[in-house]
Enzyme design. Structure first.
Site, PDB file in Angstrom:
ATOM      1  N   GLY A  62      -4.787 -13.826  -2.794  1.00  0.00           N
ATOM      2  CA  GLY A  62      -3.388 -13.078  -2.057  1.00  0.00           C
ATOM      3  C   GLY A  62      -3.510 -12.642  -0.489  1.00  0.00           C
ATOM      4  N   GLY A  65       1.754  -8.926   4.448  1.00  0.00           N
ATOM      5  CA  GLY A  65       2.106  -8.674   6.249  1.00  0.00           C
ATOM      6  C   GLY A  65       0.852  -8.266   6.623  1.00  0.00           C
ATOM      7  N   ASP A 177       0.419   2.438   1.789  1.00  0.00           N
ATOM      8  CA  ASP A 177       0.942   1.764   1.294  1.00  0.00           C
ATOM      9  C   ASP A 177       0.350   1.599  -0.436  1.00  0.00           C
ATOM     10  OD1 ASP A 177       1.759  -0.460   1.133  1.00  0.00           O
ATOM     11  OD2 ASP A 177       0.321  -1.924   2.150  1.00  0.00           O
TER      12      ASP A 177
END
Length: 181
Positions: A62, A65, A177
């Site tokens: 994957g 950003g 995050d």
């Protein structure tokens, strides 16, 4: 006038050259307020290629950003690993590279069942990467996308997440995050 990131649309201070959210380069309001340094980014790693005679790339898992993650085989220790690289466009941004290194050091200080183990931090062709434990299975997002979870299952998952976050908090590490993916 704030500078809006062309990638993630985050509003940044006017005097900033890189996005505070995704790290991407920002255009100045006039479009020519600073000189851009151009470089040719390294190619994406190819399946079968080897890093430093140790990690053989199996596939890309994957990208986002702040990183590109590959599944690799550690040919020395005969185990799989996840290799997280900074995106090529951010490799040469000292602040972003420093944040990436700090992330690796903070994660390496943790040892808990619900937190992946960091094996090492290294470099390949000028690109810094983190080698870490690969955990095979579905993401929480994939599970949730199939439909509502039974209450007991949802509570069990929430408890496991909370236990991992508690361990990090005990080491004064704040995860900024968290997401189901």
């Amino acid at each position: 006038m704030a500078a809006k990131c062309p990638e993630c649309r985050h509003e940044n201070p006017e005097d900033t050259h890189y996005c505070g959210k995704c790290g991407g380069p920002l255009e100045s309001p006039q479009g020519n307020g600073h000189t851009k340094t151009l470089f040719t980014p390294p190619e994406n790693l190819q399946t079968g290629s080897t890093l430093g005679g140790r990690y053989r790339i199996l596939e890309e898992l994957g990208r986002g950003g702040m990183g590109v993650v590959y599944l690799a085989e550690d040919t020395q220790l005969k185990r799989t690993a996840a290799l997280k690289f900074l995106p090529p466009a951010l490799t040469h941004v000292p602040e972003v590279r420093e944040r990436f290194m700090h992330e690796a050091q903070a994660a390496a200080a943790l040892n808990h069942t619900n937190i992946v183990t960091v094996y090492e931090i290294s470099e390949h062709e000028g690109r810094t990467y983190i080698a870490m434990e690969y955990v095979k299975g579905e993401t929480l997002k994939e599970w949730i996308d199939r439909g509502p979870l039974p209450l007991e299952e949802a509570l069990d998952i929430a408890l496991q997440i909370a236990e991992g976050l508690k361990k990090a908090q005990e080491k004064e590490i704040v995860h900024r995050d968290i997401k189901p993916a």
